[in-house]
Design an enzyme around this catalytic site. Structure first.
Site, PDB file in Angstrom:
ATOM      1  N   GLY A  10       0.747  -1.246  -0.013  1.00  0.00           N
ATOM      2  CA  GLY A  10      -0.115  -0.006   0.053  1.00  0.00           C
ATOM      3  C   GLY A  10       0.703   1.477  -0.038  1.00  0.00           C
ATOM      4  O   GLY A  10       1.953   1.079   0.553  1.00  0.00           O
ATOM      5  N   ARG A  73      -0.462  -7.058  -4.668  1.00  0.00           N
ATOM      6  CA  ARG A  73      -0.650  -8.210  -5.428  1.00  0.00           C
ATOM      7  C   ARG A  73       0.705  -8.848  -6.147  1.00  0.00           C
ATOM      8  O   ARG A  73       0.466  -9.796  -7.010  1.00  0.00           O
ATOM      9  CB  ARG A  73      -1.885  -8.581  -6.287  1.00  0.00           C
ATOM     10  N   ASP A 115       5.313  -4.777   5.799  1.00  0.00           N
ATOM     11  CA  ASP A 115       6.007  -6.023   6.408  1.00  0.00           C
ATOM     12  C   ASP A 115       5.991  -7.143   5.333  1.00  0.00           C
ATOM     13  O   ASP A 115       6.732  -7.808   5.106  1.00  0.00           O
ATOM     14  CB  ASP A 115       4.973  -6.621   7.508  1.00  0.00           C
ATOM     15  N   THR A 137       4.997   2.583   6.145  1.00  0.00           N
ATOM     16  CA  THR A 137       3.638   2.068   6.377  1.00  0.00           C
ATOM     17  C   THR A 137       2.924   3.274   7.173  1.00  0.00           C
ATOM     18  O   THR A 137       3.496   3.685   8.206  1.00  0.00           O
ATOM     19  CB  THR A 137       3.462   0.760   7.029  1.00  0.00           C
ATOM     20  N   ASP A 139       0.666   2.426   8.948  1.00  0.00           N
ATOM     21  CA  ASP A 139       0.095   1.658  10.408  1.00  0.00           C
ATOM     22  C   ASP A 139       1.194   1.940  11.516  1.00  0.00           C
ATOM     23  O   ASP A 139       1.145   1.360  12.482  1.00  0.00           O
ATOM     24  CB  ASP A 139      -0.023   0.281  10.007  1.00  0.00           C
ATOM     25  N   ASP A 141       3.681  -0.216  12.134  1.00  0.00           N
ATOM     26  CA  ASP A 141       3.587  -1.759  12.711  1.00  0.00           C
ATOM     27  C   ASP A 141       5.010  -2.146  12.429  1.00  0.00           C
ATOM     28  O   ASP A 141       5.184  -3.683  12.716  1.00  0.00           O
ATOM     29  CB  ASP A 141       2.385  -2.287  12.522  1.00  0.00           C
ATOM     30  N   ARG A 183      -4.361  -1.939  10.492  1.00  0.00           N
ATOM     31  CA  ARG A 183      -4.517  -3.189  10.551  1.00  0.00           C
ATOM     32  C   ARG A 183      -4.602  -3.782  11.932  1.00  0.00           C
ATOM     33  O   ARG A 183      -5.582  -3.371  12.491  1.00  0.00           O
ATOM     34  CB  ARG A 183      -3.348  -3.860   9.629  1.00  0.00           C
TER      35      ARG A 183
HETATM   36  O1  F6P Z   1      -1.401  -1.048   5.492  1.00  0.00           O
HETATM   37  C1  F6P Z   1      -1.867   0.147   5.033  1.00  0.00           C
HETATM   38  C2  F6P Z   1      -3.173  -0.113   4.991  1.00  0.00           C
HETATM   39  O2  F6P Z   1      -3.712   1.265   4.640  1.00  0.00           O
HETATM   40  C3  F6P Z   1      -3.937  -0.615   6.317  1.00  0.00           C
HETATM   41  O3  F6P Z   1      -4.090   0.400   7.346  1.00  0.00           O
HETATM   42  C4  F6P Z   1      -5.269  -1.119   5.614  1.00  0.00           C
HETATM   43  O4  F6P Z   1      -5.570  -2.236   6.293  1.00  0.00           O
HETATM   44  C5  F6P Z   1      -4.899  -1.672   4.223  1.00  0.00           C
HETATM   45  O5  F6P Z   1      -3.547  -0.991   4.034  1.00  0.00           O
HETATM   46  C6  F6P Z   1      -5.685  -1.170   3.255  1.00  0.00           C
HETATM   47  O6  F6P Z   1      -5.241  -1.954   2.176  1.00  0.00           O
HETATM   48  P1  F6P Z   1      -6.053  -1.787   0.609  1.00  0.00           P
HETATM   49  O7  F6P Z   1      -5.199  -0.613  -0.012  1.00  0.00           O
HETATM   50  O8  F6P Z   1      -5.743  -3.080   0.008  1.00  0.00           O
HETATM   51  O9  F6P Z   1      -7.244  -1.529   0.732  1.00  0.00           O
END
Ligand code: F6P
Length: 359
Positions: A10, A73, A115, A137, A139, A141, A183
């Site tokens: 992301g 992906r 991660d 990130t 997040d 984390d 997350r």
């Molecule tokens: O890891 C970053 C994040 O924005 C998370 O906080 C969230 O759960 C996820 O990615 C959303 O991912 P996507 O872009 O696949 O919807």
């Protein structure tokens, strides 16, 4: 030296600043950089690889997103292919990736990711690819660093949203529930919830009791405070329940979290009789211009990654620890996530300010 740069997973505000710092630090050493487009797909026959020099990274420090594109992906070890019957299947294309990397004459890879990307980078390092990682990130984390870039911007966006919810909540005497990303870690919810003076903050680290949440709202009501702001991390879960998922993903990627905000909102409305509205802040938290903090951190990380390459310190991630840029072996980082410690000063502060944490 020919350095390849990849942005995976992301996006997060600050990615372009890292790219700029890597390119300029390399250029000033007389080295060349190349951008792999869309994560690693540029080396796997899709998209491509583009030369990156000072001209290509001019004026991008403040831009959100990534000029290289990204995907969550594109894991070369678990590459998703569509079969003629429409079903998806995983195949290992890591050997193709290593072969394409070598054929391009690259000497080093800077992998900027969270991660998932760190795990991929570590597996590529074990296959002999000279890699240095930069933690990204919103997040916050990733273990091995106290901060990842993107987090500060996400917290600022979330705090601004919470601030704005106050006036409408108060005018209508409603409970406003806001679901935030993160997350399985509660960093965004905690930091923005405390900064934005939320009344309740629910974190993945503290399974909540909905009755305790409602007690807080009832107490406020009795005190003449006829509105409440409830912050719910997307990974929060009730003591006797499960994490809410939007989608369970089978092949080559991760589950999508979401929906706990509306579950909490429904439960509050049923139990307290208050009118409740829900906001899912969603991908707004990933967008926009990085804050000054994130820009500087991203630039420092990018320059530090090139310094690590200069020292042949491969198989590591640069990180921020106690205000210093450090190098951490990838082996010590992958597969571990950094959660909010229950005794952290911010958690203690939240409790001392009377913020309800659902326990
Ligand atoms: O890891 C970053 C994040 O924005 C998370 O906080 C969230 O759960 C996820 O990615 C959303 O991912 P996507 O872009 O696949 O919807």
């Amino acid at each position: 030296m020919r350095i390849a740069i990849s942005t995976g997973g992301g996006d997060a505000p600050g990615l372009n600043a890292v790219i700029r710092a890597v390119v300029l630090s390399a250029h000033n050493r007389g080295w060349q950089c190349y951008g792999i487009q869309r994560g690693f797909e540029g080396l796997l026959g899709f998209s491509g690889v583009v030369p990156l020099g000072p001209a290509e990274v001019r004026g991008i420090t403040h831009l959100g997103g990534t000029i290289l594109g990204t995907t969550n992906r594109g894991n070369p070890f678990r590459y998703i292919v569509k079969q003629p019957n429409g079903e998806e299947r995983e195949i290992d294309r890591s050997d193709d990736l290593v072969a394409a990397f070598q054929a391009s004459g690259f000497d080093a890879l800077v992998s900027i990711g969270g991660d998932g990307s760190l795990q991929i980078a570590n597996d590529l390092w074990k296959k002999g690819l000279p890699v240095v990682c930069v933690p990204k990130t919103i997040d916050n984390d990733v273990s091995g660093t106290q901060r990842s870039f993107g987090f500060d911007t996400a917290v600022s966006t979330a705090t601004e949203a919470i601030d704005k919810l106050h006036s409408t909540a108060e005018s209508h005497e409603r409970v406003m529930v806001v679901e935030l990303m993160g997350r399985y870690a509660g960093w965004i919810a905690l930091n923005s919830g405390v900064s934005g003076s939320a009344d309740v903050v629910l974190l993945p680290e503290i399974p909540f009791d909905i009755e305790k949440v409602c007690d807080k709202i009832r107490m406020r009501e009795a005190d003449g405070r006829h509105f409440s702001i409830v912050v719910v991390a997307e990974g929060a879960r009730p003591r006797d329940g499960h994490i809410a998922l939007v989608e369970r993903r089978g092949v080559g990627t991760v589950d999508r979290l979401g929906g706990m905000g509306s579950q909490v909102a429904r439960a509050i409305q049923d139990r307290t009789g208050k009118e409740v509205r829900t906001l899912v802040l969603g991908h707004l938290q990933r967008g926009g211009s990085p804050t000054t903090y994130d820009r500087l951190l991203a630039l420092r990380f990018g320059a530090a990654a090139v310094r690590a390459i200069a020292d042949c310190a491969f198989g590591c991630m640069v990180g921020l620890n106690n205000a210093t840029i450090t190098r951490v072996p990838l082996e010590e980082v992958v597969g571990r996530s950094r959660n909010v410690p229950l005794d952290s000063d911010t958690v203690v502060t939240a409790r001392e300010l009377g913020i309800n944490l659902g326990d």
